[in-house]
Design a protein around this motif. Sequence first.
Motif, PDB file in Angstrom:
ATOM      1  N   GLY A  83       0.811  -1.211   0.000  1.00  0.00           N
ATOM      2  CA  GLY A  83       0.000   0.000   0.000  1.00  0.00           C
ATOM      3  C   GLY A  83       0.847   1.264   0.000  1.00  0.00           C
ATOM      4  N   PHE A  84       1.896   1.298   0.829  1.00  0.00           N
ATOM      5  CA  PHE A  84       2.805   2.440   0.815  1.00  0.00           C
ATOM      6  C   PHE A  84       3.427   2.616  -0.569  1.00  0.00           C
ATOM      7  N   PHE A  85       3.829   1.493  -1.155  1.00  0.00           N
ATOM      8  CA  PHE A  85       4.458   1.527  -2.477  1.00  0.00           C
ATOM      9  C   PHE A  85       3.481   2.046  -3.526  1.00  0.00           C
ATOM     10  N   ASP A  86       2.255   1.535  -3.498  1.00  0.00           N
ATOM     11  CA  ASP A  86       1.240   1.967  -4.461  1.00  0.00           C
ATOM     12  C   ASP A  86       0.945   3.461  -4.313  1.00  0.00           C
ATOM     13  N   GLN A  87       0.919   3.954  -3.082  1.00  0.00           N
ATOM     14  CA  GLN A  87       0.672   5.378  -2.856  1.00  0.00           C
ATOM     15  C   GLN A  87       1.767   6.231  -3.470  1.00  0.00           C
ATOM     16  N   GLY A  88       3.016   5.769  -3.344  1.00  0.00           N
ATOM     17  CA  GLY A  88       4.124   6.501  -3.940  1.00  0.00           C
ATOM     18  C   GLY A  88       4.027   6.538  -5.456  1.00  0.00           C
ATOM     19  N   LEU A  89       3.703   5.388  -6.060  1.00  0.00           N
ATOM     20  CA  LEU A  89       3.544   5.336  -7.514  1.00  0.00           C
ATOM     21  C   LEU A  89       2.410   6.249  -7.967  1.00  0.00           C
ATOM     22  N   ALA A  90       1.301   6.234  -7.221  1.00  0.00           N
ATOM     23  CA  ALA A  90       0.150   7.058  -7.584  1.00  0.00           C
ATOM     24  C   ALA A  90       0.474   8.540  -7.459  1.00  0.00           C
ATOM     25  N   ALA A  91       1.267   8.908  -6.450  1.00  0.00           N
ATOM     26  CA  ALA A  91       1.610  10.319  -6.255  1.00  0.00           C
ATOM     27  C   ALA A  91       2.339  10.874  -7.474  1.00  0.00           C
ATOM     28  N   ILE A  92       3.252  10.091  -8.037  1.00  0.00           N
ATOM     29  CA  ILE A  92       3.963  10.520  -9.240  1.00  0.00           C
ATOM     30  C   ILE A  92       3.030  10.506 -10.447  1.00  0.00           C
ATOM     31  N   ARG A  93       2.288   9.431 -10.592  1.00  0.00           N
ATOM     32  CA  ARG A  93       1.415   9.263 -11.761  1.00  0.00           C
ATOM     33  C   ARG A  93       0.396  10.386 -11.886  1.00  0.00           C
ATOM     34  N   GLU A  94      -0.090  10.885 -10.752  1.00  0.00           N
ATOM     35  CA  GLU A  94      -1.150  11.892 -10.771  1.00  0.00           C
ATOM     36  C   GLU A  94      -0.628  13.318 -10.934  1.00  0.00           C
ATOM     37  N   MET A  95       0.694  13.498 -10.926  1.00  0.00           N
ATOM     38  CA  MET A  95       1.263  14.828 -11.126  1.00  0.00           C
ATOM     39  C   MET A  95       1.282  15.196 -12.605  1.00  0.00           C
ATOM     40  N   PRO A  96       1.269  16.493 -12.900  1.00  0.00           N
ATOM     41  CA  PRO A  96       1.511  16.910 -14.288  1.00  0.00           C
ATOM     42  C   PRO A  96       2.864  16.380 -14.760  1.00  0.00           C
ATOM     43  N   ALA A  97       2.952  16.044 -16.030  1.00  0.00           N
ATOM     44  CA  ALA A  97       4.189  15.464 -16.567  1.00  0.00           C
ATOM     45  C   ALA A  97       5.405  16.343 -16.298  1.00  0.00           C
TER      46      ALA A  97
END
Length: 227
Positions: free
Chosen positions: A67-81
């Motif tokens: 879950g911690f890992f997924d949150q980190g991936l999502a934080a990057i993915r949801e940012m503007p490029a």
Amino acid sequence: MEEEKGTQERILEAAREEFLEKGFERASLRRIVKEAGVTTGAFYRYYPTKEALFDALAGPHARAVMGFFDQGLAAIREMPASEQTGAMSRVTGDCIGQILDYVYDHYTECKLLICSAGGTSYEQFIHEMTEKEVEATYRYIEAVESTGHPMPEIDRELCHMISSGLFTGMFEMVAHDMEKEAASRRIRQLREFHTGGWMRIMGVDFDGGEAREAGEDADTQSGGESR
């Protein structure tokens, strides 16, 4: 209710010791039952299989770490490029820090997950993290390219090897029973090594958020002179 709770706790404690010493595949339910001081019939009232027993110990912690890992991936993915490169080091560091703290707060169960899970649904835990990291890497490459910065073609197997090296190395902290302070220091250095390698291959600067020509040394600045 109190008696049932005590029985279940004795089963779990006996199982922790058995799984840690023998691993899941070689662990014996007979020894667990005997050590817990319960009958086989009583055991099966709580856990229908040996894997269900292992899941009760390791499952919640596998889900928490992932879950911690997924949150980190999502934080990057949801940012503007345009913001992803500059945020990469901070988000990655926060994510790994959360995982490290959690592991040392739940050390025994996390050691079961990493060292004793052969033969269970958790034996591919590190591989699953690696595959998620590979997918995230290619999403990041697409995001950077969408800003107009060209990226080199990166072989998927190479990407897998690099990601696997990071996560396998990270979880050496429990495989070798490192003290938390030493583990934190070594993982920080491992991250620096991993990040520097990606910056060199991709031609990006995760520290400054800037793009460089792919292959340019991280410490080579404008004018081609090294500091």
